[in-house]
Every structure is written in C-alpha cells, then in structure tokens.
Design a protein around this motif. Sequence first.
Motif, PDB file in Angstrom:
ATOM      1  N   CYS A  41       0.848  -1.206   0.000  1.00 31.14           N
ATOM      2  CA  CYS A  41       0.000   0.000   0.000  1.00 31.14           C
ATOM      3  C   CYS A  41       0.880   1.252   0.000  1.00 31.14           C
ATOM      4  O   CYS A  41       0.572   2.241  -0.682  1.00 31.14           O
ATOM      5  CB  CYS A  41      -0.918   0.026   1.228  1.00 31.14           C
ATOM      6  SG  CYS A  41      -2.238  -1.190   1.178  1.00 31.14           S
TER       7      CYS A  41
ATOM      8  N   ASP B 273      -8.982   7.544  -5.442  1.00 30.68           N
ATOM      9  CA  ASP B 273      -8.434   7.741  -4.095  1.00 30.68           C
ATOM     10  C   ASP B 273      -7.632   6.475  -3.827  1.00 30.68           C
ATOM     11  O   ASP B 273      -8.200   5.377  -3.833  1.00 30.68           O
ATOM     12  CB  ASP B 273      -9.551   7.835  -3.042  1.00 30.68           C
ATOM     13  CG  ASP B 273     -10.404   9.080  -3.245  1.00 30.68           C
ATOM     14  OD1 ASP B 273      -9.969   9.983  -3.989  1.00 30.68           O
ATOM     15  OD2 ASP B 273     -11.514   9.130  -2.664  1.00 30.68           O
ATOM     16  N   VAL B 274      -6.332   6.618  -3.596  1.00 28.15           N
ATOM     17  CA  VAL B 274      -5.503   5.417  -3.433  1.00 28.15           C
ATOM     18  C   VAL B 274      -5.660   4.937  -1.987  1.00 28.15           C
ATOM     19  O   VAL B 274      -4.974   5.397  -1.084  1.00 28.15           O
ATOM     20  CB  VAL B 274      -4.034   5.724  -3.795  1.00 28.15           C
ATOM     21  CG1 VAL B 274      -3.165   4.480  -3.616  1.00 28.15           C
ATOM     22  CG2 VAL B 274      -3.949   6.224  -5.227  1.00 28.15           C
TER      23      VAL B 274
ATOM     24  N   GLN C  42       1.102   4.401  -2.787  1.00 27.86           N
ATOM     25  CA  GLN C  42       1.108   5.846  -2.483  1.00 27.86           C
ATOM     26  C   GLN C  42       2.296   6.518  -3.159  1.00 27.86           C
ATOM     27  O   GLN C  42       2.190   7.627  -3.678  1.00 27.86           O
ATOM     28  CB  GLN C  42       1.195   6.074  -0.962  1.00 27.86           C
ATOM     29  CG  GLN C  42      -0.040   5.687  -0.194  1.00 27.86           C
ATOM     30  CD  GLN C  42      -1.253   6.552  -0.535  1.00 27.86           C
ATOM     31  OE1 GLN C  42      -1.140   7.603  -1.157  1.00 27.86           O
ATOM     32  NE2 GLN C  42      -2.433   6.081  -0.144  1.00 27.86           N
ATOM     33  N   ARG C  43       3.437   5.863  -3.149  1.00 28.88           N
ATOM     34  CA  ARG C  43       4.642   6.437  -3.762  1.00 28.88           C
ATOM     35  C   ARG C  43       4.448   6.611  -5.277  1.00 28.88           C
ATOM     36  O   ARG C  43       4.824   7.631  -5.851  1.00 28.88           O
ATOM     37  CB  ARG C  43       5.850   5.532  -3.448  1.00 28.88           C
ATOM     38  CG  ARG C  43       7.095   5.873  -4.197  1.00 28.88           C
ATOM     39  CD  ARG C  43       7.712   7.225  -3.767  1.00 28.88           C
ATOM     40  NE  ARG C  43       8.775   7.626  -4.677  1.00 28.88           N
ATOM     41  CZ  ARG C  43       8.760   8.728  -5.434  1.00 28.88           C
ATOM     42  NH1 ARG C  43       7.751   9.584  -5.375  1.00 28.88           N
ATOM     43  NH2 ARG C  43       9.766   9.010  -6.241  1.00 28.88           N
TER      44      ARG C  43
ATOM     45  N   GLU D  59       2.109   9.559  -5.797  1.00 29.00           N
ATOM     46  CA  GLU D  59       2.806  10.832  -5.550  1.00 29.00           C
ATOM     47  C   GLU D  59       3.721  11.167  -6.739  1.00 29.00           C
ATOM     48  O   GLU D  59       3.750  12.311  -7.218  1.00 29.00           O
ATOM     49  CB  GLU D  59       3.637  10.646  -4.268  1.00 29.00           C
ATOM     50  CG  GLU D  59       4.520  11.798  -3.886  1.00 29.00           C
ATOM     51  CD  GLU D  59       5.577  11.309  -2.876  1.00 29.00           C
ATOM     52  OE1 GLU D  59       5.383  11.552  -1.685  1.00 29.00           O
ATOM     53  OE2 GLU D  59       6.575  10.690  -3.298  1.00 29.00           O
TER      54      GLU D  59
END
Length: 459
Positions: free
Chosen positions: A370, A390-391, A374-375, A378
Amino acid sequence: MATRTVPNDFSTRDELLRQAADIARRYALGIGERRVAPAGNDLDNLKKFHEPFPEAPSDPLQVLKQLDDIGSPATAATTGGRYFGFVTGGTVPSSLAANWLAGVWDQNSALRVMSPVAAELEDVVLGWVCEALGLPADCEGGLVTCATTANFTALIAARHALLARAGWNVVDDGIFGAPPIDVVVGDEGHASILKALSLAGFGKKRLRRVEVDDQGRMRADKLPALNNRTILCIQAGNVNSGAFDPAAEICARAREQGAWVHVDGAFGLWAAASPKYRHLTDGFELADSWATDAHKWPNVNYDSGIVLVKDGMALRSAMTMTAAYLEAGARREPMYQTPESSRRARGVELWAALKSLGREGLCALIERTCGYAQRFAEGFRKAGFAVLNDVVINQVLVSFGSAETTQKVIRAVQEDGTCWCGGTVWQGKSAMRVSVSSWATTDADVERSLEAILRIARA
Ligand SMILES: Cc1ncc(COP(=O)(O)O)c(C=O)c1O
C-alpha cells in the motif's frame, strides 16, 4: 511382443530432478535481471513448440531443456518485483518451496483417506484465513482454483439455501421451475461475479444493478428492497480503484430483510490483516459467504482460491456427491465443499506461506505494498499526471492525457520491459492500472519503474 522404451524410468529421475532444481533456481534467483515482459523474438520462438504429436519417446532431460530454452524466456516475470499487472501476487519463498515438495508428493486432496496431510492442512489454513480476515470462526469452506470459482461455489451454496427456505430442493429438482431468486449486484461488480452468476443460472439481464459512487462503491441509499429470496453481491476491493462497498450498512439492511450477502473479496479482504487498513473491511464479517484469493495479495503461488460460507450445511448439501466407493468419514472431507473432486493439495503452499509470514509478515506485506502504491501516486502527481482514484490500498489509476496518449504510454511501458502495467477504462476515462501486490517489490523496484514510466510518458 517387442518391448518399447519407457523414457521416464527410475534411472533418469535423479539427474532430471537435479537439473530441474538447477534450472528453477537459476530462474528464481535471476528474476530481477529479466525483462518483465518477454521480447518479441522470445515470443516468436514459442512456435517451436508446435510440432506433430511425437511418435517416439523423447529423452526427459531434453524435454526439460526444451521447456527451459523456449519456455522460460517467454514467461512474464510476475514473481519479480516490477510486475504491476492485473492483481498478481508473487510467490513468497516458503510457498514456492512447499510447492516443490507438494509436486513430489502429488497428493489428491479430494478425500482425507487419499491424503491425510492435505486434508489436515486444509483444516488448519481455513481456520487461519478466517482469523486473518476477521470472519466468523465457524465458517466452512474449501480451496478452489481462483476467486471466480470461489464466487461460483458460494453462489451455488446461496442458491441452495434460499431455495431450501422456499421448500425447494435444488439438488433433486434442479433450477427449472424453481421459485425465483432475486440477485442484486453493484454497477462495479467484478466481471467474474457476473460470470459466476451466469454459471449458477442467473443471467445478466435478470440482475438488479445498484448505482455506485465516484470510487465504485455501491451506494447503500440506492439499495432496492430485499427479501429472503435475494442474493446480494458486494465487493471488498474494486479491481480498478481498490474501493470497498459500505458493508456494515448494507449487511445490516440485508439481515433485517432476510437476504443472503455474498462478498467478492478477491484481494481486498486481506486488508483486514493490517490494523492500519482493517477499518476498510468493517462489516464484511456480517455477510453469509466470501470468495478470496491467496494467489493475489498473500503471495501464495497459483492457483489458490478460497471459498468460505457461514452456513456450512448449505455448502456441503450443494457440493456433496455419493457413490459406494467414496468413503464419507466422520471429519470434514475436502471434496464435499467444492465443485471439484480430484485436485491438487492447495493447502500445502497456503499453510507454508501463512506459517512463514505469520500475522506480522502478512501485515507488513499489505502495508508495504500500500505504501508503494502511495509512492507511485505521488510520483505521477508530481510529474503532472492525473491519478484518477483515491488510493486507499494497493491500486493506482493514472491518466497520461487523452485515451490515445494513455494507451500509447501503456503499450510503450510494456514494450520497454522495465516493469509491466495494464490498462483499463475508469468511469469513461482511459487509465493505466498499477497494482502493487508482490512481496518481492522493493524501494528500488518502485523508483526504477516510476523513472521508466515517467520517461516514456514525457517522451
Ligand atoms: C474483485 C475481483 N474479483 C474476482 C477476481 C477474479 O479473480 P480470479 O482470476 O482469481 O478468478 C478479481 C481479479 O482480479 C478481482 O479483482
């Protein structure tokens, strides 16, 4: 009568196993250096497999060599750290090793008497899976090929139970002329649910579809009236966005109205293994049946689907078959919980993976993947590209502009070979899907993949 040569005799076995182990070790240890998608000439070479069915036996060592020479280069490197297609887990080492041993055992796990160890391990892992997913401890279930079959199996149990309540025995009387069953599915239900429903006799046109929100979550306020002959299918983890249906509210309503709730939790249900993400799975434990895969997020090797049903009697009644030569023991018999009879001992690898990971390892796997999602998100946003979802877990949807541009980028990423991502259409927009599902993915894999994707997208 002339004796024919039997090539697979005992004298070649030692050398064959040794060479197979060497080849397999070379493949496994070199996975990071491999192109993630095979190159064009490796795909062309596959035509060498096409030959007339050989008249004469072949030397098993040569057979193995041909498999490696032509086959290995044409694999997708899904067990490496840079495969982000579909929702594809890698293989944790203990699962791979157990798979080798299980291959040598070659157990038929249909009945306890056919493989005591396979049956015992199934008992153990089904309990562990319920615990890991926060589901009722008294669920019964089985190990099947995949989530599609797990969905199918659960829906057959649901059909059996609801028709039994209406005084109809589907095993004896079939489904033609049976009291009608109403099926409710979200507009974002996975394609496999629709296939499983159609296999179970519920055609697509008969389904009642429920509107979803911008993340693909079923809208509880749009649920139709339910009753005790309704099967309601909800989802834990949308294949594109990763979003979860609001299970607590939906299940409460279904319970009041007597409906059967089935959960397609192919990968998302495993979020329950992490205290950080567990809230997303709140309420799913109130359902009646669940389908999930251990070959996705838990990184057990293929194939490893799991079906769980609260009313074990419904599952068993629908799946049991009898014959004079089939022993019905006093304990759980694996084949009486699934559509298949003879089958491989899937519980072996599942046990090894869960035993080696433990709660902490499973939690770390979920949280790390997870975090990588997100990385990626981003990195895409920083580079000016739109992240469409929406992650919330391990799924990222990114657009590189128009549908044409996005598709071009996806094709170029796949051809480049650094990593592999697939495409999709999310709420009318073309997108690239990044699904971070492998234990093998490292920080370096994510940075190297991001760099490759952004280099291609900018060009
Ligand atoms: C939500 C969902 N359900 C079902 C499936 C089908 O899984 P399988 O290919 O194991 O049948 C998938 C696959 O990604 C999925 O994401």
